[in-house]
Enzyme design. Structure first.
Site, PDB file in Angstrom:
ATOM      1  N   CYS B  14     -36.830  92.656 -54.218  1.00  0.00           N
ATOM      2  CA  CYS B  14     -35.993  93.856 -54.114  1.00  0.00           C
ATOM      3  C   CYS B  14     -36.783  94.982 -53.452  1.00  0.00           C
ATOM      4  O   CYS B  14     -37.934  95.184 -53.828  1.00  0.00           O
ATOM      5  CB  CYS B  14     -35.570  94.260 -55.525  1.00  0.00           C
ATOM      6  SG  CYS B  14     -34.619  95.762 -55.627  1.00  0.00           S
ATOM      7  N   PRO B  15     -36.298  95.734 -52.509  1.00  0.00           N
ATOM      8  CA  PRO B  15     -34.926  95.768 -51.999  1.00  0.00           C
ATOM      9  C   PRO B  15     -34.725  94.972 -50.705  1.00  0.00           C
ATOM     10  O   PRO B  15     -33.732  95.158 -50.028  1.00  0.00           O
ATOM     11  CB  PRO B  15     -34.751  97.265 -51.695  1.00  0.00           C
ATOM     12  CG  PRO B  15     -36.094  97.656 -51.147  1.00  0.00           C
ATOM     13  CD  PRO B  15     -37.106  96.802 -51.868  1.00  0.00           C
TER      14      PRO B  15
END
Lengths: 159, 76
Positions: B14-15
């Site tokens: 993430c991200p």
């Protein structure tokens, strides 16, 4: 799609982990097609400092401040378990293992995604930081500019 | 299913899966289908929410040996 939404983040903290959270949210919001702005104030300004030592005219106190604060995102400490600098080393190893992006890369990605990086000029004066010491291609503003964005913001965070 | 483009986001945290998906979406036309492969545990919730917010259609998801696969049809 509806009109562009806005995400505004105030980065007050100078901690590596908190800045990382701010920049992950910012990059995510940019992927959501939000117009994203990060306002850096107080210790958060250190995330924008260039790593190299830039010679600028400063008072004695400003010089001391400059020496005691981390020069750039990579030198920032973590908010818990810093252990005099050993903590950040550990967390960076763990991040590498999990393929998490280091903070300097997240900042670069933010610039690539055209996130507005803003430095608060009042706190720059307080901490004795000058434009020459901060990353190129950032903006400079104060509270009114922040409020203009924030009152239209769909996501407003203070980190 | 006619897949126009495949994005390998395996191993990314993430991200990045969402950032890369957004970039890949830019390169295809409305109605085209993007296949995304990811290993991030949060990818399912992330991509479902992202597709909905962007007006895209999540056609199908699949899990195969820890790799999540998604097929998203680009909206207008």
């Amino acid at each position: 799609m509806s009109e562009t939404k806005k995400t505004n983040i105030i980065l007050f903290s100078g901690d590596y982990d908190k800045a990382m959270a701010a920049y992950i949210i910012a990059n995510g919001a940019a992927a959501y097609d939000h117009e994203v702005t990060i306002f850096h104030t107080f210790w958060g300004l250190n995330a924008l400092r260039k790593e190299e030592n830039i010679q600028v005219k400063k008072s004695f106190v400003e010089k001391m401040f400059g020496k005691m604060m981390p020069r750039g995102a990579n030198k920032m400490g973590i908010s818990k378990m810093n252990f005099a600098g050993f903590g950040p080393k550990m967390i960076k190893d763990v991040m590498k293992k999990h393929n998490a992006m280091p903070l300097p890369d997240l900042i670069e990605m933010a610039q690539e995604q055209e996130i507005n990086l803003v430095a608060c000029t009042m706190t720059m004066d307080l901490l004795g930081l000058q434009k020459e010491e901060l990353l190129d291609e950032i903006e400079y503003a104060g509270v009114a500019a922040y409020l203009a964005d924030a009152e239209e913001g769909n996501v407003n965070l203070f980190i | 299913m006619n897949v126009t483009k495949t994005l390998d986001a395996t191993g990314l945290a993430c991200p990045m899966p969402i950032v890369k998906t957004k970039k890949a979406m830019k390169d295809i036309e409305a109605g085209d289908v993007l296949e995304i492969q990811a290993t991030d545990q949060g990818a399912k919730a992330d991509l479902t929410a992202w597709a909905k917010s962007g007006g895209h259609e999540l056609l199908q998801t699949e899990e195969d040996n820890g790799v999540f696969k998604f097929w998203i049809k680009k909206g207008e």
